[in-house]
Scaffold this motif. Structure first.
Motif, PDB file in Angstrom:
ATOM      1  N   UNK A 131       0.848  -1.192   0.000  1.00 37.23           N
ATOM      2  CA  UNK A 131       0.000   0.000   0.000  1.00 37.23           C
ATOM      3  C   UNK A 131       0.878   1.235   0.000  1.00 37.23           C
ATOM      4  N   UNK A 139      -4.079   5.042   2.661  1.00 41.34           N
ATOM      5  CA  UNK A 139      -3.727   4.340   1.423  1.00 41.34           C
ATOM      6  C   UNK A 139      -4.182   5.178   0.226  1.00 41.34           C
ATOM      7  N   UNK A 142      -2.644   1.042  -4.476  1.00 38.63           N
ATOM      8  CA  UNK A 142      -2.245  -0.311  -4.075  1.00 38.63           C
ATOM      9  C   UNK A 142      -1.401  -0.908  -5.183  1.00 38.63           C
ATOM     10  N   UNK A 167      -6.725   4.276  -6.008  1.00 42.93           N
ATOM     11  CA  UNK A 167      -7.776   4.454  -5.000  1.00 42.93           C
ATOM     12  C   UNK A 167      -8.565   5.678  -5.426  1.00 42.93           C
ATOM     13  N   UNK A 170      -7.645   9.693  -5.601  1.00 43.72           N
ATOM     14  CA  UNK A 170      -6.208   9.920  -5.399  1.00 43.72           C
ATOM     15  C   UNK A 170      -5.435   9.632  -6.687  1.00 43.72           C
TER      16      UNK A 170
END
Lengths: 521, 250
Positions: A131, A139, A142, A167, A170
């Motif tokens: 992560x 996080x 990933x 994610x 982000x």
């Protein structure tokens, strides 16, 4: 949902674990994402790769606590998933109708049609996850590190595959890490999907169809015997490729494709046998006829059973339930015929035919440069066309069904010739010629199918009546189907005159003549 | 898409802890879950380590000038996303007041998310206001944590009466006792007696446990860092009850 995942390959698996975070250390803080997860993976497709060619990938992924089907699209985005209850995963190969009702089945069924889903790759993945964290230890991306070992179709260990999973919200972090991975030494962008990589490791390619006689590339100046050997060898490959699936009774298309390969082989041998070494055609024609005859009863019953839903839907006076004994009878007859077929395909006679035919083809040597493929094509297509024209012109309102059947066979032989020699012609002209021929052939096919099925249903009715106590409703419903077939046959007969006139028109004939000339030139 | 809302007029009763833990459990069950932190204090956002900030603030969301899905952030847990809090949410009442059909505005904003989510949790600030009314109209099930006191129970009665005045859609109510201090006789007595007497009460109770307070230190749901704790088990049981009451399958 489109996928924003990016996939990379780690060149040296030995560096795994330490090397990945080292190479990417500057792009984010990294944390271990949990224990190693083991996934048992099976990629599924039809024997002729229908899902692949439709841009779909279907995978059954199983871990300790869950097994699911995951269907992805061309861009890798997930289109649908289906959680399979414990112990309820289908035994592959399996027909799509055996999948649990849900979005995966809804999307796969129209693409796969009657074909079964077969495992194309089996593998086990050991996945560790890293992560990427921001300053709040949140996080933001990933990184899945997948070490995959393929167990089918061949054993192989793949280079570690790195999947950068964004994610939501982000994307800037994912972009930064992605850029770092692109420039890191020892990490390269994955050239294809995991399925493609697994197949490549087994020496295969996704979408690779079994050998097809019609796709053999010929050149006009090639000696005819050399061209025929290539075409007949490809047809033999196709025939053999469909034998295991036919014996295992995986789906009805294996037998269909096997029959097509046999029919085309017989047609080529009959039409062009003189260009092969003397005696070869005479020796093998009776055996291929035996093989064709061996497969016919099962296929006829398959056609009935495949059309059963449509037949019952077309009933007006009778109810579909009335036909159930007929369906049971068809299914029972099919089981008996299939046993006979499977025994035939396992027999020494069949093995001798295949081995002998392959050895004979390998021994084919052209006697000289002539005749060339172009000369043979021009002669055979010209002769076959003349035969069709002659037979068609003789058909009148009083002609028996048999004469239309003979014409249909002639059309089929002509089409097989055009398709077999297709690679030496202009693609657009060939396509148009085949299309016109197929329109006539379809009309004749509808006529003949109705003739055969009408006759068969009367035979089935007699057998049912003689051997079993069937309700009168069943025989009445079969009578209604027979009436429907008679109407379909009458319609096809009415359509025939127009179709034949189109085929015999100067424009169509000029196109066929042009094909022959263009290759000979 | 099923919308759950954790709601109470009073603050400090465990609304955010409920939304965060039940959202986590719903995602663990395989549902695609969105949690909207409607409280300008941003406690749920904090627990998921997500900055309590939305570009354009509450105005852009309520007036639709910024698509709601552009503000959504992924949490550290598979299948669980968060629409973060923003300090401008303190003015949501005013913003809603200037919108068309304010009481139905949240439901309208959530409707397009049905493609992406199976379950939505609305974590509401403590108040009775236009925002609360809009939440009550959007939710299928209200999760109402109550501290077991006589006054809390009166609050529940007021809430059910208020919901009963709605025309058309009325959310179902699932009340449960939260922050039960087993050393207090009144707590244990009310928690033992009342659930059997009123249909809106859940059988599950959430005791006052230090592991729940630890959430703000660990910044994660209880199930993620203490999956075998009593608190994790109680939230799991509460989720099962809520799921069943809302008619979610599986």
């Amino acid at each position: 949902m489109a996928s924003d995942m990016r996939e990379f390959v780690l060149d040296d698996a030995a560096r795994l674990g330490r090397a990945v975070p080292d190479a990417l250390a500057g792009s984010a803080a990294w944390a271990n994402g949990g224990p190693v997860r083991v996934r048992r993976r099976i990629w599924l497709d039809t024997f002729d790769w229908r899902l692949y060619w439709a841009g779909l990938t279907l995978e059954q992924a199983g871990s300790r606590d869950r097994t699911e089907l995951v269907l992805t699209g061309r861009d890798g985005g997930i289109l649908a998933t289906e959680l399979l209850a414990a112990g309820r995963a289908p035994r592959w190969p399996s027909l799509v109708s055996q999948l649990p009702a849900g979005p995966v089945r809804e999307l796969v069924e129209p693409v796969a049609g009657v074909r079964a889903l077969c495992p194309v790759v089996r593998a086990t993945s050991q996945v560790t996850e890293l992560r990427a964290l921001n300053a709040d230890a949140k996080t933001v991306a990933r990184l899945a590190v997948d070490r995959m070992s393929v167990t089918f179709p061949a054993r192989a260990l793949l280079p570690a595959r790195l999947t950068l999973i964004p994610v939501r919200g982000y994307s800037a972090s994912t972009d930064r890490i992605g850029a770092a991975m692109t420039s890191a030494s020892g990490i390269t962008t994955a050239p294809g999907t995991a399925l493609e990589a697994a197949l490549a490791a087994s020496g295969l390619r996704a979408g690779q169809p079994p050998g097809k006689g019609t796709s053999v590339q010929l050149s006009p100046s090639m000696p005819a015997a050399t061209g025929l050997r290539a075409v007949l060898t490809a047809l033999l490959d196709e025939l053999e490729a469909n034998v295991p699936g036919t014996i295992a009774d995986i789906d009805t298309e294996f037998l269909h494709d096997l029959r097509v390969a046999v029919r085309r082989t017989r047609s080529v041998v009959k039409q062009c046998g003189r260009a092969l070494p003397s005696g070869l055609a005479t020796e093998f024609r009776p055996e291929f006829r035996w093989l064709g005859d061996l497969t016919t009863p099962t296929r006829d019953l398959d056609v009935y059973l495949l059309a059963y839903g449509r037949m019952t839907a077309g009933l007006v006076a009778a109810s579909p339930a009335d036909l159930s004994p007929f369906r049971d009878y068809l299914a029972h007859s099919r089981t008996l015929q299939y046993r006979r077929l499977a025994a035939g395909l396992r027999s020494a006679r069949f093995a001798r035919l295949i081995a002998g035919w392959r050895a004979a083809l390998e021994g084919v040597r052209p006697p000289g440069k002539h005749p060339t493929v172009a000369q043979l094509a021009a002669a055979r297509i010209g002769a076959a066309n003349r035969r069709v024209l002659r037979a068609g012109q003789q058909i009148s309102a009083a002609s028996p069904p048999e004469s239309l059947h003979q014409l249909r066979k002639g059309c089929k032989e002509l089409r097989y010739l055009v398709e077999m020699f297709g690679s030496i012609y202009d693609a657009a002209e060939r396509w148009q010629a085949v299309r016109e021929l197929k329109a006539l052939q379809d009309c004749l096919g509808a006529f003949q199918d109705a003739e055969v099925q009408g006759s068969e249903i009367r035979g089935f009715a007699s057998q049912l009546f003689a051997t079993r106590a069937v309700p009168a409703e069943t025989l009445l419903a079969m009578g209604e189907i027979a009436a429907g077939l008679a109407i379909a046959q009458r319609d096809a007969r009415r359509e025939f005159d127009g179709r034949f006139a189109d085929f015999a028109s100067p424009a169509s004939q000029a196109r066929l003549a042009g094909l022959a000339l263009s290759a000979a030139a | 898409m099923k919308v759950f809302a954790t709601y109470n007029i009073k603050g400090g009763v465990g609304k955010t802890a409920t939304a965060v833990n039940l959202g986590y459990l719903a995602a663990r069950d395989g549902y695609r879950v969105l949690l909207w932190d409607l409280d300008p204090q941003g406690a749920a956002s904090y627990l998921f380590r997500i900055k309590p900030r939305v570009k354009g603030g509450g105005r852009a969301l309520i007036h639709g000038t910024k698509p709601i899905d552009a503000a959504i952030k992924g949490t550290d847990f598979d299948g669980l996303d968060l629409l973060p809090a923003d300090f401008t949410y303190r003015n949501l009442d005013l913003l809603l007041d200037s919108a068309k059909q304010p009481a139905r505005r949240l439901a309208a904003l959530l409707a397009p998310l049905a493609r992406d989510y199976d379950v939505v949790f609305l974590d509401c600030p403590p108040s009775i206001s236009l925002l609360s009314e809009s939440v009550l109209h959007a939710a299928a099930l209200l999760l109402v944590p109550l501290i077991p006191t006589t006054l809390s129970v009166r609050t529940l009665e007021q809430l059910t009466e208020f919901v009963g005045t709605f025309n058309g859609h009325r959310p179902d109510v699932l009340a449960f006792f939260s922050m039960i201090d087993r050393r207090k006789r009144l707590h244990t007595q009310i928690a033992a007696e009342l659930p059997g007497q009123r249909p809106e009460f859940a059988a599950t109770v959430i005791p006052a446990l230090s592991v729940i307070e630890q959430m703000s230190v660990q910044r994660a749901p209880v199930g993620a860092f203490a999956p075998r704790s009593l608190a994790a088990r109680q939230y799991d049981q509460l989720w099962r009850e809520a799921r069943e009451r809302a008619g979610l399958t599986g």
